[in-house]
Design a protein around this motif. Structure first.
Motif, PDB file in Angstrom:
ATOM      1  N   ALA A 216       0.845  -1.209   0.000  1.00 16.42           N
ATOM      2  CA  ALA A 216       0.000   0.000   0.000  1.00 16.42           C
ATOM      3  C   ALA A 216       0.875   1.251   0.000  1.00 16.42           C
ATOM      4  N   ASP A 217       1.948   1.249   0.761  1.00 18.39           N
ATOM      5  CA  ASP A 217       2.857   2.413   0.767  1.00 18.39           C
ATOM      6  C   ASP A 217       3.488   2.620  -0.611  1.00 18.39           C
ATOM      7  N   ALA A 220       0.880   4.191  -2.786  1.00 19.43           N
ATOM      8  CA  ALA A 220       0.619   5.593  -2.400  1.00 19.43           C
ATOM      9  C   ALA A 220       1.731   6.512  -2.886  1.00 19.43           C
ATOM     10  N   ALA A 249      -6.846   4.555  -6.208  1.00 16.95           N
ATOM     11  CA  ALA A 249      -5.454   5.002  -6.288  1.00 16.95           C
ATOM     12  C   ALA A 249      -5.018   5.372  -7.701  1.00 16.95           C
ATOM     13  N   THR A 347      -7.062  -2.034  -0.470  1.00 15.64           N
ATOM     14  CA  THR A 347      -7.986  -0.905  -0.592  1.00 15.64           C
ATOM     15  C   THR A 347      -8.297  -0.335   0.788  1.00 15.64           C
ATOM     16  N   LEU A 350      -5.275   1.676   2.061  1.00 13.15           N
ATOM     17  CA  LEU A 350      -5.073   2.949   1.348  1.00 13.15           C
ATOM     18  C   LEU A 350      -6.175   3.946   1.682  1.00 13.15           C
ATOM     19  N   ILE A 355      -5.179   9.391   0.552  1.00 13.41           N
ATOM     20  CA  ILE A 355      -4.354   9.368  -0.653  1.00 13.41           C
ATOM     21  C   ILE A 355      -4.424  10.738  -1.307  1.00 13.41           C
ATOM     22  N   ASP A 356      -3.397  11.123  -1.966  1.00  8.88           N
ATOM     23  CA  ASP A 356      -3.285  12.466  -2.548  1.00  8.88           C
ATOM     24  C   ASP A 356      -4.316  12.618  -3.684  1.00  8.88           C
ATOM     25  N   ARG A 357      -5.412  13.335  -3.400  1.00  7.51           N
ATOM     26  CA  ARG A 357      -6.526  13.407  -4.347  1.00  7.51           C
ATOM     27  C   ARG A 357      -6.113  14.081  -5.666  1.00  7.51           C
ATOM     28  N   VAL A 360      -4.246  11.690  -7.754  1.00  7.38           N
ATOM     29  CA  VAL A 360      -5.140  10.655  -8.290  1.00  7.38           C
ATOM     30  C   VAL A 360      -5.930  11.211  -9.474  1.00  7.38           C
TER      31      VAL A 360
END
Ligand SMILES: Cc1ncc(C[n+]2csc(CCOP(=O)(O)OP(=O)(O)O)c2C)c(N)n1
Ligand SMILES: [Mg+2]
Length: 575
Positions: A216-217, A220, A249, A347, A350, A355-357, A360
């Motif tokens: 997950a990292d 991200a 993501a 999922t 994350l 998460i950085d919208r 994304v």
């Protein structure tokens, strides 16, 4: 009526049924006297429903292919019954497909009688009993069967069947093989009670928490993360899980040699397909984090590979591929897990971490642009050649437009595999299957098995002319009529084997084959569809003109919906 009554054979068949085999796809011989008596006995006592329904298969390869597709569609392993060493040999490449495709099937073969002077009921009585005895019958399937054993007494036959099926169904799933001598199959027994409910397949495995965190990292922090998958859609429930993770993501998906629907083709994050084309996929080369989720061949490294700095993670029910002698993907982590479960874990992690919208959103837009660009190119190919010649791309587009959403498509299109992927545009999980292996001839029997597993669906096979012939169409089409399992077969009739020539071109781009010095041609052409008409009463048609194709497909589909098979041989450019 007299007969042996309850025997090992009865218990064997009951156990198959108890273990989920609705059908036994069978090719019979002198080893099966007990089995035939068991069916006769069950008929006379009104207990046929406690045994698998016997489907007579005039060829063993067709039998196994039918059981193979039944299990792919339903998840339920079926039984295949074959005759001694000869029937086992005739399973041929179908056992390769079941093994490589990780498909659960229970195969049973008799052994020649083990006594020769009348010592026991079932002792040798025919000349072939000496000839069909081999030193290591089970050895024939070793390397392909996940488990094999000999049933030596009726007293524990139910246990052996359930154990074999438990092993077959547990991931990585695969075929299993049991044998028994005729005397054992004839042994009279007290009726054997059903086994308890303690033979379930091994429960789905999850990722360890540290692996979830690491992957997950990586996602991200990725600039251009990518999923590569081939068979995640073996479990249709994994597909929406992949969609959720990818949407969250902004991860693009490339399908490599897919014989399943792994991700909806129309989803803007779908980034196309790669088969054998000898070229670098730039989307793969750009990725900095790649999740290989259920794939044996995520790319062909001689000409297509990730960037050396990319971080790779393999998550699979079978991450080591111990059955493939040569295999390597340079991954940071290899994790054995049920893919749907693993996706839910990733999922969840994350989503919780945030998460950085903005990232994304911008990445989603870039992936969508690549997705749209691919579809524009594909759409342009969906027309016949200017002289009216039907191209494979036009053919697949016509099939796509003719079938409805209930269709279950089987692909054995060989040199047109990629064309099928790009033009079928499959979106519905579970709506497309291929053999999962490389032995041709799967689709003939598979269409029968698929229809038996899903009687409500329209089964459509897309198949090369060579593969159609490998599938023993006389046997398969006879079965389709006899057992009310109609389907539509569309033959990509290039009148020969194109794939071997493509192989030669890849090795010798400027060689004699490239110069036209050799082609594996089937000239003079055969009436391929006529074989199906003769053997199974199928509607048969050969189409040579592009403008006839849509109407002929429609008529054929109507015919199939009315309960009879149809085979259309479509002339595409010859090899
Ligand atoms: C049982 C088996 N025998 C031989 C092969 C080798 N082989 C691979 S592709 C191919 C030709 C397939 O012909 P067809 O189905 O007409 O497809 P095309 O190549 O023409 O697209 C052959 C013979 C194989 N894969 N499996
Ligand atoms: Mg061909």
């Amino acid at each position: 009526m007299t007969g042996p009554g309850y025997t090992t054979s009865t218990a064997l068949l009951e156990a198959m049924r108890e273990a989920g085999a609705r059908y036994a796809f069978a090719n019979l011989g002198s080893d099966h006297t007990g089995i035939m008596e068991a069916y006769a006995h069950a008929k006379s006592t009104g207990t046929l429903q406690s045994l698998p329904e016997l489907i007579l298969c005039p060829h063993e390869g067709v039998a196994l292919s039918a059981a193979h597709a039944y299990a792919q569609v339903s998840g339920e392993p079926q039984a295949v019954i074959v005759h001694t060493d000869c029937g086992t040999q005739n399973l041929g490449g179908a056992i390769h497909n079941a093994s490589r495709g990780r498909v659960p099937v229970l195969i049973f073969a008799g052994l020649s009688p083990m006594t020769q002077e009348g010592e026991l009921p079932g002792s040798r009585s025919e000349f072939i009993h000496w000839l069909q005895d081999t030193h290591d019958q089970r050895g024939m399937l070793r390397g392909y069967a996940k488990y094999d054993n000999e049933i030596r007494t009726g007293r524990n036959v139910k246990q052996l069947v359930h154990r074999a099926v438990q092993i077959a169904r547990s991931e990585p799933a695969g075929p299993v093989y049991l044998t028994a001598a005729r005397e054992v199959l004839e042994e009279q027994l007290e009726p054997q009670p059903p086994e308890g409910d303690w033979w379930r397949p091994v429960a789905p495995a999850a990722l360890a928490a540290e692996v979830v965190a690491e992957v997950a990292d990586a996602i991200a922090g990725a600039r251009w993360p990518l999923v590569v998958t081939s068979y995640l859609g073996r479990d249709p429930a994994a597909v929406p899980e992949l969609v959720r993770l990818c949407e969250l993501a902004a991860i693009g998906v490339v399908e490599s040699v897919p014989m399943r629907v792994n991700f909806p083709d129309d989803h803007p994050l779908h980034l196309g397909y790669q088969w054998n084309s000898p070229e670098q996929n730039p989307l793969l080369a750009d990725a900095d984090v790649i999740l290989v989720l259920g794939s044996d061949i995520p790319w062909i490294p001689a000409f297509n590979r990730p960037h050396a700095s990319a971080r790779l993670y393999v998550i699979d029910v079978d991450p080591l591929k111990a059955q493939l002698p040569l295999w390597h993907v340079p991954a940071r982590r290899y994790a054995m897990a049920d893919i749907a479960t693993a996706l839910r874990q990733l999922t969840g992690r994350l989503a919780a971490a945030g998460i950085d919208r903005a990232e994304v959103q911008s990445r989603t837009a870039r992936i969508r642009a690549a997705h749209d660009a691919q579809r524009i190119v594909w759409a342009q190919r969906e027309r016949p050649d200017p002289d009216g010649t039907i191209t494979p791309a036009y053919l697949v587009a016509c099939v796509r437009d003719a079938i409805s959403s209930d269709a279950l498509v089987l692909t054995e299109a060989i040199s047109s595999y990629q064309v099928v992927s790009e033009h079928l545009r499959a979106t519905r999980p579970g709506s497309l299957i291929g053999s999962g292996g490389g032995s041709l001839g799967w689709s003939g029997g598979a269409a029968v098995g698929a229809k038996l597993a899903a009687p409500e669906r329209t089964v459509v096979s897309l198949v090369g002319d060579g593969s159609y012939l490998f599938g023993v169409p006389s046997s398969a089409q006879w079965m389709a009529r006899r057992y009310h399992a109609p389907s539509l077969t569309v033959i990509f009739d290039n009148q020969g084997w194109k794939a071997p020539s493509l192989s030669a071109l890849a090795v010798h781009p400027a060689g004699g084959v490239a110069a036209g010095g050799f082609a594996a041609s089937f000239q003079p052409g055969a009436d391929l569809a006529g074989v199906a008409a003769a053997a199974g009463g199928a509607l048969a048609a050969t189409v040579t003109a592009a403008d006839q194709l849509p109407d002929t497909l429609q008529q054929a589909l109507d015919h199939v919906r009315n309960g009879q098979s149809a085979v259309i041989s479509v002339r595409v450019p010859p090899v």
